[in-house]
Design a protein around this motif. Structure first.
Motif, PDB file in Angstrom:
ATOM      1  N   ALA A   1       0.815  -1.212   0.000  1.00 60.45           N
ATOM      2  CA  ALA A   1       0.000   0.000   0.000  1.00 60.45           C
ATOM      3  C   ALA A   1       0.849   1.263   0.000  1.00 60.45           C
ATOM      4  CB  ALA A   1      -0.931  -0.007   1.208  1.00 60.45           C
ATOM      5  N   LEU A   2       2.127   1.141   0.183  1.00 63.49           N
ATOM      6  CA  LEU A   2       3.011   2.295   0.232  1.00 63.49           C
ATOM      7  C   LEU A   2       3.336   2.796  -1.166  1.00 63.49           C
ATOM      8  CD1 LEU A   2       5.530   1.013   2.925  1.00 63.49           C
ATOM      9  CD2 LEU A   2       3.564   2.519   3.292  1.00 63.49           C
TER      10      LEU A   2
ATOM     11  N   THR B   1       8.229   5.849  -0.796  1.00 65.57           N
ATOM     12  CA  THR B   1       8.242   5.464   0.622  1.00 65.57           C
ATOM     13  C   THR B   1       8.780   4.052   0.784  1.00 65.57           C
ATOM     14  OG1 THR B   1       6.334   6.887   1.039  1.00 65.57           O
ATOM     15  CG2 THR B   1       6.832   5.211   2.690  1.00 65.57           C
ATOM     16  N   ARG B   2       8.342   3.164  -0.091  1.00 65.94           N
ATOM     17  CA  ARG B   2       8.824   1.782  -0.031  1.00 65.94           C
ATOM     18  C   ARG B   2      10.337   1.728  -0.221  1.00 65.94           C
ATOM     19  NH1 ARG B   2       9.651  -2.135  -4.008  1.00 65.94           N
ATOM     20  NH2 ARG B   2       9.444  -4.293  -3.272  1.00 65.94           N
TER      21      ARG B   2
END
Length: 293
Positions: free
Chosen positions: A3-4, A8-9
């Motif tokens: 979901a990132l 961000t991941r």
């Protein structure tokens, strides 16, 4: 983590890579209880190189044209960045501490940028030089130099290894042609592992030492090889690809922090000078990083 956002991941994976690298220093200490240094280094990178080649084969495929085009560069870089760096690390850790070793290595991105500027005949920014000075003060605080202690011979070896890693990082950018970061990491790791194994066979008795090693030694060695080498390198390369080298390099500050926490978990609670030294050195690296932002 699905979901990132990709950015961000990538940041989280890069942070994990730095944390994994920080755990290597305590794992090195454990491995050296049973194994001589050349055998310990060879164990780590023979396992890591085998896993990395398999990873490359299953994900991207092995491009022999890349290997032929860069064979000499891969050999030279493998000898400098894998063989030389890890020889300095494993030999140095016989007298250095995990926290001090991690802190010295934590300054390598700054050293890399300063050397690169000199090779490019560019005057390093003043803020980078100030940051380097502050980082060195932090290292000195960590080893207790201001209270009369001296740098151990292992600390100096690890500093030499850090210099070798800086030259490796620069060489990967300047010498390698038309190869992905993953391919460069895999093949330099492979050639470096071959050299480490050859030296271990020549000067030690690795088969006998490994046969007599404890379960803890094997577990620490597998951790360094698979998590602290292969996964860390792949996660770091994802961060560089998605976020860029400047943004990713800031997270390298987590290496000494990780080493400090792991050392405390193993019962060696750091003194105030070590904690302060780590904080000062990290500030110096961050300050120097402002020159690139």
């Amino acid at each position: 983590m699905s979901a990132l956002t990709p950015t961000t991941r990538a940041a989280l994976l890069s942070a994990l890579a730095a944390i994994f690298w920080g755990t290597n220093f305590e794992a090195t200490r454990l491995v050296l209880i049973d194994l001589p240094p050349w055998t310990a280094a060879a164990m780590r990178f023979v396992l890591a190189a085998g896993a990395a080649v398999l990873w490359l084969a299953l994900t991207k495929g092995i491009d022999m044209a890349v290997l032929r085009r860069n064979a000499l560069a891969f050999v030279i870089l493998g000898l400098i960045g894998i063989t030389g760096f890890n020889a300095a690390l494993f030999l140095g850790m016989e007298t250095s501490s995990p926290v001090t070793a991690a802190l010295i290595m934590g300054t390598s991105p700054l050293t890399t940028n300063l050397i690169d500027a000199l090779l490019s005949r560019k005057r390093p920014p003043m803020i980078a030089l100030i940051g380097m000075g502050i980082s060195l003060i932090g290292v000195a605080l960590t080893v207790g130099a201001f209270s009369g202690a001296r740098f151990a011979s292992g600390d100096l070896l690890i500093a030499a290894g850090s210099l070798g890693w800086a030259l490796y990082s620069i060489g990967c950018r300047r010498l390698v042609r038309a190869a992905t970061p993953l391919e460069t990491a895999v093949w330099t790791m492979t050639f470096g592992a071959v050299a480490l194994l050859g030296i271990a066979l020549a000067v030690e008795n690795p088969v006998t030492a490994l046969a007599a090693a404890s379960v803890i030694t094997w577990a620490a060695g597998l951790h360094m090889a698979l998590i602290g080498s292969v996964l860390a390198i792949v996660f770091w390369q994802i961060g560089i690809t998605v976020r860029g080298p400047a943004a990713t390099s800031v997270l390298f500050n987590l290496v000494p922090v990780s080493a400090l926490v792991v050392s405390a978990l193993f019962g060696r609670v750091p003194g105030w000078s070590q904690v302060l030294g780590v904080a000062v050195a990290i500030f110096g690296v961050w300050l120097a990083g402002r020159a690139r932002s």
